[in-house]
Design a protein around this motif. Structure first.
Motif, PDB file in Angstrom:
ATOM      1  N   HIS A 132       0.635  -1.232   0.020  1.00 35.29           N
ATOM      2  CA  HIS A 132       0.012  -0.003  -0.148  1.00 35.29           C
ATOM      3  C   HIS A 132       0.751   1.332  -0.056  1.00 35.29           C
ATOM      4  N   THR A 133       2.015   1.283   0.714  1.00 34.08           N
ATOM      5  CA  THR A 133       2.786   2.467   0.807  1.00 34.08           C
ATOM      6  C   THR A 133       3.460   2.600  -0.516  1.00 34.08           C
ATOM      7  N   ASP A 134       3.813   1.663  -1.319  1.00 36.00           N
ATOM      8  CA  ASP A 134       4.500   1.780  -2.524  1.00 36.00           C
ATOM      9  C   ASP A 134       3.709   2.275  -3.326  1.00 36.00           C
ATOM     10  N   GLU A 190      14.677   6.245  -4.330  1.00 35.31           N
ATOM     11  CA  GLU A 190      14.838   4.715  -3.510  1.00 35.31           C
ATOM     12  C   GLU A 190      13.480   4.497  -3.036  1.00 35.31           C
ATOM     13  N   LEU A 191      12.879   3.571  -3.922  1.00 38.63           N
ATOM     14  CA  LEU A 191      11.565   3.204  -3.258  1.00 38.63           C
ATOM     15  C   LEU A 191      11.907   1.557  -2.316  1.00 38.63           C
ATOM     16  N   ARG A 192      11.514   1.873  -1.021  1.00 34.98           N
ATOM     17  CA  ARG A 192      11.642   0.872   0.081  1.00 34.98           C
ATOM     18  C   ARG A 192      13.075   0.194  -0.238  1.00 34.98           C
ATOM     19  N   GLY A 193      14.108   0.823  -0.201  1.00 39.76           N
ATOM     20  CA  GLY A 193      15.185   0.542  -0.444  1.00 39.76           C
ATOM     21  C   GLY A 193      15.881   0.028  -1.672  1.00 39.76           C
ATOM     22  N   GLN A 194      15.082   0.162  -2.588  1.00 41.17           N
ATOM     23  CA  GLN A 194      15.460  -0.430  -4.166  1.00 41.17           C
ATOM     24  C   GLN A 194      15.881   0.926  -4.675  1.00 41.17           C
TER      25      GLN A 194
END
Length: 413
Positions: free
Chosen positions: A58-60, A313-317
């Motif tokens: 959901h956060t993504d 950076e999306l959730r560390g990516q």
């Protein structure tokens, strides 16, 4: 687990798997530390890509929806992307644009959903619901999709736009052809056949509204085509191509998606009779929550894409310009971190921050209010007239990577 060993949500055959297997796969993806990358399969008559990162939490989805400085709608929100020449022929769709062009067009086309337009539509919508349900009662048990959902939503959108009755059968046929094409096929011959029909349908829809737009500039009426064809916002007007492109988006999204949502509603209320009884015990008190829960649970649009335009950076990516991120609404709407018992259908769920209308941000669905009213009006009429309505057989799904569509829904009463 076998479902995880060969997991590839980019392939059509993944979407042919049972719903429980797909849900398990997305639950596994949500548990991963970072978004997972999937290579792009080759699809006939589509632009090939290097692959995408799956935004499944959901956060993504909320971040990719809100952060327009990083996640762009251009060049296309569909995955796989259509060839570049499509825009030159049909014009570009509002959903594929970013500011400032998106801001300009949205300001103009938002007139289609102004309170005055919605108020004018209310009485017409009620009469369309009465006619559709009466036709179902007269026909007896049959296919809810054909007898009610498609005809009702087609007439509602055509009433809103001001499309004359004599064109409506053609419009419905053209919409069906475009929907069939959205169900991406792995068979090249099948794809080619659907592509030809889709092209013919798209030209038909586009040319119809451009022609009607010219007529309404000369003789305006009290309808959306007249409002848009004559709109002048700070000296800006829609061109014929822009009007045609918006019409394509509105007709398909306004007929197809609400139609499938109605079919999901009937399915869910049949499979959960206690929820149906609760809804009917006080319709006005529960219908708003029921509509939100139906669209959360069913997630009629499965996915949309964004293109990365700045390092992020999306959730560390780590992401770099040119990367693709695909937002999976069906997964975000079942996120255990946001929804208590996400696999339970509960019309009293609150809060219910589902992302079924495109998530928060500049691209939140303009027609969300219209879609909710369609469900509210039709379901009231349906269960008032036919309280014993139920499934006669399981729904027949349309296998698609894009939307959660229902091909046939046998009902009885």
């Amino acid at each position: 687990m076998t479902v995880i060993a060969d997991l590839d949500i980019a392939r059509l055959d993944f979407w042919e798997r049972p719903a429980a297997e797909r849900a398990e796969a997305f639950a596994w993806l949500r548990r991963q530390e970072r978004p997972v990358f999937f290579s792009q399969p080759k699809v006939p008559l589509a632009r090939s890509g290097r692959g995408f990162y799956a935004a499944v939490r959901h956060t993504d989805v909320v971040e990719a929806s809100r952060n327009a400085a990083v996640f762009a709608n251009s060049p296309a929100v569909t995955n796989p992307e259509p060839p570049k020449w499509v825009k030159h022929i049909y014009g570009d769709s509002l959903e594929n644009m970013d500011a400032p062009e998106h801001t300009r067009l949205r300001r103009i086309v938002s007139r289609a959903f102004a309170p005055r337009m919605m108020q004018r539509l209310e009485g017409l919508m009620q009469r369309r619901a009465e006619t559709a349900v009466a036709e179902l009662a007269k026909a007896g048990p049959g296919d809810f999709v054909e007898l009610v959902a498609q005809t009702f939503t087609t007439h509602v959108v055509c009433d809103l736009l001001g499309i004359p009755e004599e064109h409506r059968e053609k419009v419905l046929g053209w919409v069906r052809d475009t929907v069939e094409y959205q169900a991406v096929r792995s068979d090249p011959k099948g794809m080619l056949r659907h592509a030809v029909r889709n092209t013919r349908a798209t030209f038909g829809l586009r040319n119809l509204v451009i022609g009607l737009g010219k007529e309404r500039r000369r003789e305006p009426g009290d309808d959306v085509i007249s409002a848009l064809a004559n709109a002048d916002v700070n000296g800006e007007r829609l061109t014929g191509t822009e009007l045609g492109a918006f019409f394509l988006l509105l007709v398909v999204a306004g007929i197809d998606t609400p139609g499938h949502t109605l079919s999901h509603a009937v399915t869910l209320l049949s499979e959960h009779p206690e929820q149906r009884e609760l809804l009917l015990s006080d319709y006005d008190a529960h219908i708003s929550g029921a509509v939100d829960e139906i669209v959360r649970y069913a997630s009629p649009i499965t996915q949309l894409q964004r293109t990365v335009v700045a390092e992020h950076e999306l959730r560390g990516q780590p992401l770099v310009p040119g990367d693709k991120v695909v937002m999976f609404y069906n997964s975000a709407n079942r996120d255990e971190q946001v929804f208590t018992d996400p696999d339970v259908f509960d019309i009293t769920r609150g809060p219910n921050p589902h992302v079924s209308f495109g998530g928060p941000g500049a691209h939140y669905c303009l027609g969300a209010h219209l879609a909710k009213r369609e469900l509210t009006v039709l379901l009231r009429e349906l269960y008032t007239r036919l309280p014993g309505l139920r499934l006669a057989a399981p729904p027949v799904p349309m296998v698609s990577t894009f939307n959660n569509a229902v091909r046939r829904l046998p009902v009885t009463f």
